[in-house]
Structure formats: structure tokens, C-alpha cells
Motif scaffolding. Structure first.
Motif, PDB file in Angstrom:
ATOM      1  N   PHE A 241      19.162  16.250  10.095  1.00 45.41           N
ATOM      2  CA  PHE A 241      19.817  17.587   9.379  1.00 45.41           C
ATOM      3  C   PHE A 241      21.262  17.354   9.537  1.00 45.41           C
ATOM      4  N   ILE A 242      21.889  16.785   8.145  1.00 44.21           N
ATOM      5  CA  ILE A 242      23.247  16.250   8.387  1.00 44.21           C
ATOM      6  C   ILE A 242      23.899  16.845   7.055  1.00 44.21           C
ATOM      7  N   TYR A 243      25.394  16.873   7.010  1.00 44.15           N
ATOM      8  CA  TYR A 243      26.218  17.126   5.750  1.00 44.15           C
ATOM      9  C   TYR A 243      25.593  17.824   4.784  1.00 44.15           C
ATOM     10  N   GLY A 244      24.932  17.519   3.620  1.00 46.94           N
ATOM     11  CA  GLY A 244      24.788  18.305   2.493  1.00 46.94           C
ATOM     12  C   GLY A 244      23.297  18.946   2.824  1.00 46.94           C
ATOM     13  N   ALA A 245      22.491  18.329   3.584  1.00 42.44           N
ATOM     14  CA  ALA A 245      21.349  18.728   3.830  1.00 42.44           C
ATOM     15  C   ALA A 245      21.617  20.260   4.628  1.00 42.44           C
TER      16      ALA A 245
ATOM     17  N   PRO B 197      21.479  27.427   8.011  1.00 44.33           N
ATOM     18  CA  PRO B 197      20.564  28.640   8.489  1.00 44.33           C
ATOM     19  C   PRO B 197      21.213  29.891   9.061  1.00 44.33           C
ATOM     20  N   LYS B 198      20.574  30.956   8.740  1.00 40.95           N
ATOM     21  CA  LYS B 198      21.187  32.348   9.083  1.00 40.95           C
ATOM     22  C   LYS B 198      20.635  32.671  10.552  1.00 40.95           C
ATOM     23  N   PRO B 199      21.398  33.135  11.110  1.00 47.87           N
ATOM     24  CA  PRO B 199      20.735  33.497  12.588  1.00 47.87           C
ATOM     25  C   PRO B 199      19.855  34.631  12.392  1.00 47.87           C
ATOM     26  N   ASP B 200      19.616  35.389  11.512  1.00 47.24           N
ATOM     27  CA  ASP B 200      18.729  36.323  11.191  1.00 47.24           C
ATOM     28  C   ASP B 200      17.627  36.150  10.204  1.00 47.24           C
ATOM     29  N   GLY B 201      17.529  34.805   9.844  1.00 42.16           N
ATOM     30  CA  GLY B 201      16.338  34.252   9.265  1.00 42.16           C
ATOM     31  C   GLY B 201      16.777  33.645   7.894  1.00 42.16           C
ATOM     32  N   GLY B 202      16.240  32.830   7.323  1.00 42.82           N
ATOM     33  CA  GLY B 202      16.369  32.440   6.064  1.00 42.82           C
ATOM     34  C   GLY B 202      17.782  31.430   6.042  1.00 42.82           C
ATOM     35  N   SER B 203      18.062  31.025   4.875  1.00 41.14           N
ATOM     36  CA  SER B 203      19.451  30.042   4.860  1.00 41.14           C
ATOM     37  C   SER B 203      20.175  30.543   3.525  1.00 41.14           C
TER      38      SER B 203
END
Ligand SMILES: Nc1nc(=O)c2c([nH]1)NC[C@@H]1CN(c3ccc(C(=O)N[C@@H](CCC(=O)O)C(=O)O)cc3)CN21
Ligand SMILES: O=c1ccn([C@H]2C[C@H](O)[C@@H](COP(=O)(O)O)O2)c(=O)[nH]1
Length: 283
Positions: A106-110, A116-122
Motif C-alpha cells: 500500500f504505497i503512493y498512488g495506491a 481509507p476513511k476512519p468511518d469506512g470506505g475510501s
């Protein structure tokens, strides 16, 4: 080019030796450097005191734009720069998050395309910035960040140039890029090209004029095994006039960059350079 050579000379003259635990090498180090590239004037910051493989640098940035997390994808685009970090670093090879050969994690553009959002999703940070800028909106927080301390254990390397903040003044686009750690002989040679390229291509796909790019570096270093080549070879050479970067004007959207664009869509003209120097790379 002068800015680059001045920074190299400053490290040689004023740098302090610092032990780096990750690589097991000593680095001659200075803190803080500010480089500026006037993209509106076409001031392409390509190093001329050695042959620079500028296509690799652009390929790397396109890979970040696409959200790549695999060295094979970077290679297919035209750069081998992620081969060693994904496959030759023992700590990463032992990491349970590594998904196999060539995985960078899980780097850079990835991260940026999938933050990631703390409340779920991204959140897709880049998509949001492009959409805002196209509408002429600068909400004073148009920040493309690759930096997620809660995810460092899931990637092979923490991002070095970790933040790109875009701003609009009228219809002119500006960029402030920040780099926490900089391998001046190898990495910076590419990072300068990437900052210039990112502003030029973002202006092009959002229909804005490119203004100035400001590149802030915090820890700028030369590894102990690179010092002699820098001090006694590269710094003894006279720079040439800078070349120009030409970008295919048919690139008009983020989707274009994500789908059909290749390195054939970029050309450097009038590039005069001194012969290549092979600097050691520290994994
Ligand atoms: N120690 C270190 N320095 C870096 O600059 C760096 C990392 N690690 N890890 C992540 C990326 C990978 N980067 C790299 C990796 C390799 C080259 C390199 O070997 N450059 C050569 C040849 C380039 C080519 O043939 O395409 C050069 O002469 O510039 C440069 C930057 C920049 N980053
Ligand atoms: O775009 C890049 C990526 C990496 N670097 C250099 C800076 C450091 O020498 C290493 C990363 O090591 P850390 O221990 O994570 O600081 O890679 C660069 O100059 N530019």
C-alpha cells in the motif's frame, strides 16, 4: 540546474554525517532546501551534468497517478525503479502483507486513489482535485497526499515526495510539493522532473495555465558510497542549457492518463548532457 548543483555543493560543504539504520549506511545530510520551477516559462529542471533517464521519472509519476502497487506494472510503463524496493528488501520480504513477487504494498498512488476513511470506505483524492480544478474551484485544501502513517506497515517504503498541494489564482495553477527525504544524486534527479511534470499535466487536463511549482525538501542527503562520484566527477562538470519537455496535447483528462497514455506521448528536445554516472542505490 543551478539550484540542483548548488544543493549538491551545499551538502558537500556543509553536510553532517548521519547514520541511517534502515540502509545501514551513513548519509551526508542537510536540512531544508527549496527549489522552484517556472513551468509557465518551460523551465524543465533536467540534470545536464550526467545523462538523466527522464522517461523513468515520468513513468513513475504516471504509475502513482494510476494508483499502481506492483513493480511489474511500473516496468510495463517503462521504469524499473520499484524492482529493488519490492523484491530486494529483507524487511519487506518478511512482511506478511507482501502479496508476492513485485508487490510494493500500500504505497503512493495506491494510497491516494483509495485513501481509507476512519468511518469506512475510501476517498479518491486525485479524482476530487481534478474535478474541483476543472470547475475552477480551489478549496484551499486541494492536497494529493500519499502519506498515511497508519498504513506504513503495509507497504515496502514510506513515500518520500509525499504531498502535492494545488492552488488556483484565476486560471493559473500552482503546485507546492513536499519531500521528507531525498537521495540527491539518484532520487532528486527524478523528483525535479516529476514536480514539473505533475504541474504541467494537471494544468493540461484541467484546462488551466501552468504557473510555478515549488519543491520543498526536508532531509537532503548523499549516501557515503555516492559522495566521491558527486564531489569529484559530477560537480566538476559544466552544465548545459536546459532542454524542453513536450507533452502530447491530445492528453485531455484523467481517464486519458489512466488508459492509453504511454511514454511515447512525451518528448525532450535539445537535451545536451554529460555522460552517464552510475550511482550506487541503497535498498
Ligand atoms: N535509496 C533510494 N533512493 C531513491 O532515490 C529511491 C529509493 N531508494 N526507493 C524508491 C524510489 C526508487 N527511485 C529510484 C530507483 C532507481 C533509480 C536509478 O537506478 N536510477 C539510475 C538509472 C535509471 C534508469 O536506467 O532508468 C540513474 O542513473 O538515474 C533512481 C530512482 C527513487 N527512489
Ligand atoms: O521519490 C523518491 C523516493 C525515495 N527517495 C529516497 C530518499 C531516501 O534515500 C530513500 C528512502 O528512505 P527512507 O528511509 O524511507 O527515508 O529513498 C527519493 O529521493 N525520492
Amino acid at each position: 540546474m543551478k539550484q540542483y548543483l548548488d544543493l549538491c555543493q551545499r551538502i558537500v560543504d556543509e553536510g553532517v554525517w548521519v547514520n541511517n539504520e534502515r540502509t545501514g549506511k551513513r548519509c551526508l545530510t542537510v536540512i531544508n532546501a527549496d527549489l522552484t520551477y517556472d513551468v509557465s516559462k518551460g523551465e524543465f529542471p533536467l540534470v545536464t551534468t550526467r545523462k538523466s533517464f527522464w522517461k523513468s521519472a515520468i513513468a513513475e509519476m504516471i504509475g502513482y497517478i494510476r494508483g499502481y502497487d506492483n513493480a511489474a506494472d511500473f516496468r510495463a510503463l517503462g521504469t524499473k525503479t520499484w524492482d529493488m524496493n519490492s523484491n530486494d528488501n529483507q524487511a519487506w520480504l518478511n512482511n506478511p502483507y507482501r502479496k508476492g513477487d513485485d508487490d510494493c504494498g500500500f504505497i503512493y498512488g495506491a494510497v491516494a486513489r483509495n485513501f481509507p476513511k476512519p468511518d469506512g470506505g475510501s476517498v479518491d483524492l486525485l479524482r476530487n482535485i481534478v474535478d474541483d480544478l476543472k470547475r475552477g474551484v480551489d478549496n484551499r485544501g486541494e492536497i494529493l497526499t500519499f502519506y498515511h502513517p497508519g498504513a506504513f506497515h503495509m507497504g515496502c517504503l514510506r513515500p518520500c515526495m509525499y504531498s502535492h498541494h494545488f492552488s488556483l489564482l484565476g486560471d493559473t495553477l500552482y503546485l507546492n510539493s513536499t519531500q521528507r527525504s531525498c537521495d540527491v544524486p539518484l532520487g532528486l534527479n527524478f523528483n525535479m522532473v516529476q514536480v514539473y511534470f505533475l504541474l504541467a499535466i494537471m494544468a493540461q487536463i484541467t484546462g488551466k495555465k501552468a504557473g510555478v511549482a515549488y519543491h520543498k525538501i526536508v532531509n537532503a542527503h548523499i549516501y557515503e558510497d555516492q559522495l566521491e562520484l558527486m564531489r569529484d566527477v559530477q560537480l566538476k562538470r559544466e552544465p548545459f542549457e536546459p532542454p524542453k519537455l513536450i507533452i502530447n496535447p491530445d492528453i485531455k483528462s484523467l481517464e486519458d492518463l489512466e488508459t492509453w497514455v504511454t511514454l511515447d506521448d512525451f518528448e525532450v528536445v535539445d537535451y545536451q548532457y554529460h555522460e552517464a554516472i552510475k550511482y550506487p542505490f541503497s535498498v
